[in-house]
Design an enzyme around this catalytic site. Structure first.
Site, short mmCIF file in Angstrom:
data_model
loop_
_atom_site.label_atom_id
_atom_site.label_comp_id
_atom_site.label_asym_id
_atom_site.label_seq_id
_atom_site.Cartn_x
_atom_site.Cartn_y
_atom_site.Cartn_z
N TYR A 52 53.34 34.96 28.54
CA TYR A 52 53.14 35.10 29.97
C TYR A 52 52.46 33.87 30.57
O TYR A 52 51.74 33.97 31.58
CB TYR A 52 52.34 36.36 30.27
CG TYR A 52 53.17 37.63 30.22
CD1 TYR A 52 54.32 37.76 31.01
CD2 TYR A 52 52.82 38.70 29.39
CE1 TYR A 52 55.09 38.93 30.98
CE2 TYR A 52 53.58 39.87 29.36
CZ TYR A 52 54.72 39.97 30.16
OH TYR A 52 55.47 41.12 30.13
N PHE A 60 46.28 39.28 38.00
CA PHE A 60 46.56 40.39 37.08
C PHE A 60 46.74 39.96 35.63
O PHE A 60 47.04 40.79 34.77
CB PHE A 60 47.79 41.18 37.55
CG PHE A 60 49.07 40.37 37.64
CD1 PHE A 60 49.85 40.13 36.52
CD2 PHE A 60 49.48 39.86 38.86
CE1 PHE A 60 51.03 39.40 36.60
CE2 PHE A 60 50.66 39.11 38.95
CZ PHE A 60 51.43 38.89 37.82
N ARG A 88 68.56 41.93 32.71
CA ARG A 88 67.68 42.01 33.90
C ARG A 88 68.18 43.10 34.84
O ARG A 88 67.41 43.87 35.40
CB ARG A 88 67.66 40.66 34.65
CG ARG A 88 66.96 39.53 33.95
CD ARG A 88 65.46 39.67 33.94
NE ARG A 88 64.84 39.44 35.23
CZ ARG A 88 63.52 39.36 35.40
NH1 ARG A 88 62.70 39.49 34.35
NH2 ARG A 88 63.00 39.16 36.58
N ASN A 119 55.84 48.99 33.08
CA ASN A 119 57.25 49.14 33.45
C ASN A 119 58.22 49.07 32.27
O ASN A 119 59.36 48.67 32.42
CB ASN A 119 57.61 48.11 34.53
CG ASN A 119 57.22 46.70 34.13
OD1 ASN A 119 56.89 46.45 32.96
ND2 ASN A 119 57.24 45.78 35.07
N HIS A 122 60.39 44.24 29.12
CA HIS A 122 60.45 42.84 29.57
C HIS A 122 61.82 42.31 29.21
O HIS A 122 62.37 42.65 28.16
CB HIS A 122 59.39 41.99 28.85
CG HIS A 122 59.67 40.52 28.98
ND1 HIS A 122 59.25 39.78 30.08
CD2 HIS A 122 60.37 39.66 28.19
CE1 HIS A 122 59.68 38.53 29.93
NE2 HIS A 122 60.35 38.43 28.80
P1 IDP Z 1 59.21 40.96 35.49
O1 IDP Z 1 58.67 41.64 34.24
O2 IDP Z 1 60.01 41.90 36.33
O3 IDP Z 1 59.90 39.65 35.20
P2 IDP Z 1 56.95 39.37 36.47
O4 IDP Z 1 56.68 39.08 37.91
O5 IDP Z 1 57.43 38.25 35.60
O6 IDP Z 1 57.93 40.63 36.41
O7 IDP Z 1 55.59 39.93 35.87
C1 IDP Z 1 55.45 40.14 34.49
C2 IDP Z 1 54.79 41.49 34.27
O8 IDP Z 1 53.46 41.47 34.80
C3 IDP Z 1 55.46 42.66 34.99
O9 IDP Z 1 56.55 43.20 34.27
C4 IDP Z 1 54.33 43.63 35.13
O10 IDP Z 1 54.10 44.37 33.93
C5 IDP Z 1 53.15 42.71 35.37
N1 IDP Z 1 52.89 42.48 36.80
C6 IDP Z 1 53.63 41.76 37.68
N2 IDP Z 1 53.09 41.74 38.90
C7 IDP Z 1 51.95 42.48 38.82
C8 IDP Z 1 50.93 42.84 39.77
O11 IDP Z 1 50.98 42.49 40.95
N3 IDP Z 1 49.92 43.63 39.30
C9 IDP Z 1 49.86 44.05 38.00
N4 IDP Z 1 50.79 43.72 37.08
C10 IDP Z 1 51.82 42.94 37.48
MG MG Z 2 59.12 37.81 34.53
#
Ligand code: IDP
Ligand code: MG
Length: 141
Positions: A52, A60, A88, A119, A122
């Site tokens: 990450y 976060f 995706r 969620n 990944h």
């Molecule tokens: P993605 O997994 O849909 O690519 P990203 O923006 O790359 O989303 O973020 C990585 C992971 O970080 C997300 O899947 C989620 O678990 C977490 N995340 C993203 N945005 C937030 C936030 O605003 N608050 C808390 N966790 C977040």
């Molecule tokens: Mg991402």
């Protein structure tokens, strides 16, 4: 010309804890993609920091790494034509409350009120990310 791709899929700790590994992999297989590599791992915070890296300066980040360390993760390399976009699309958008029904996050995810977005999955978001992430999670291959 065919341009066979690979992408990295993770079933995150909430997905593993909720016994959704089979459900997630089944959706990938039913779509027609191939599982090229698969393992269950307890991930180090070092690896998660690398994985990450793009989010290192986000508010976060610490909570994200903590969430990803709450249990085992299933890591898979998935293969197929345009598989990066395809997985995706199967995964759905980041926030599970808003993810479209029919997607993994939309069907199986929800907000749990913890503040951390959990969620289930990944998946790599570009050819560059896929190459980097596969090398990180499957270094010997
Ligand atoms: P993605 O997994 O849909 O690519 P990203 O923006 O790359 O989303 O973020 C990585 C992971 O970080 C997300 O899947 C989620 O678990 C977490 N995340 C993203 N945005 C937030 C936030 O605003 N608050 C808390 N966790 C977040
Ligand atoms: Mg991402």
């Amino acid at each position: 010309m065919l341009s066979m791709e690979q992408t990295l899929l993770l079933v995150k700790p909430d997905g593993v804890r909720r016994n959704l590994v089979g459900e997630v992999l089944s959706r990938i297989e039913r779509k027609g993609y191939v599982i090229a590599n698969l393992k269950m791992v307890n991930v180090s915070t070092d690896l998660l920091g690398e994985h990450y890296a793009e989010h290192r300066d986000k508010p976060f980040f610490a909570s994200l790494v903590r969430y990803m360390s709450t249990g085992s993760v299933v890591a898979a390399v998935i293969e197929g034509e345009r598989v990066i976009e395809g997985v995706r699309s199967l995964s759905g958008s980041t926030e599970p409350t808003l993810a479209v029904p029919g997607t993994i996050r939309g069907d199986l995810g929800r907000d749990w009120g913890s503040g951390q977005i959990e969620n289930i999955v990944h998946s790599s978001d570009s050819p560059e990310s896929a190459e980097r992430e596969i090398a990180l999670w499957f270094p010997a291959d």
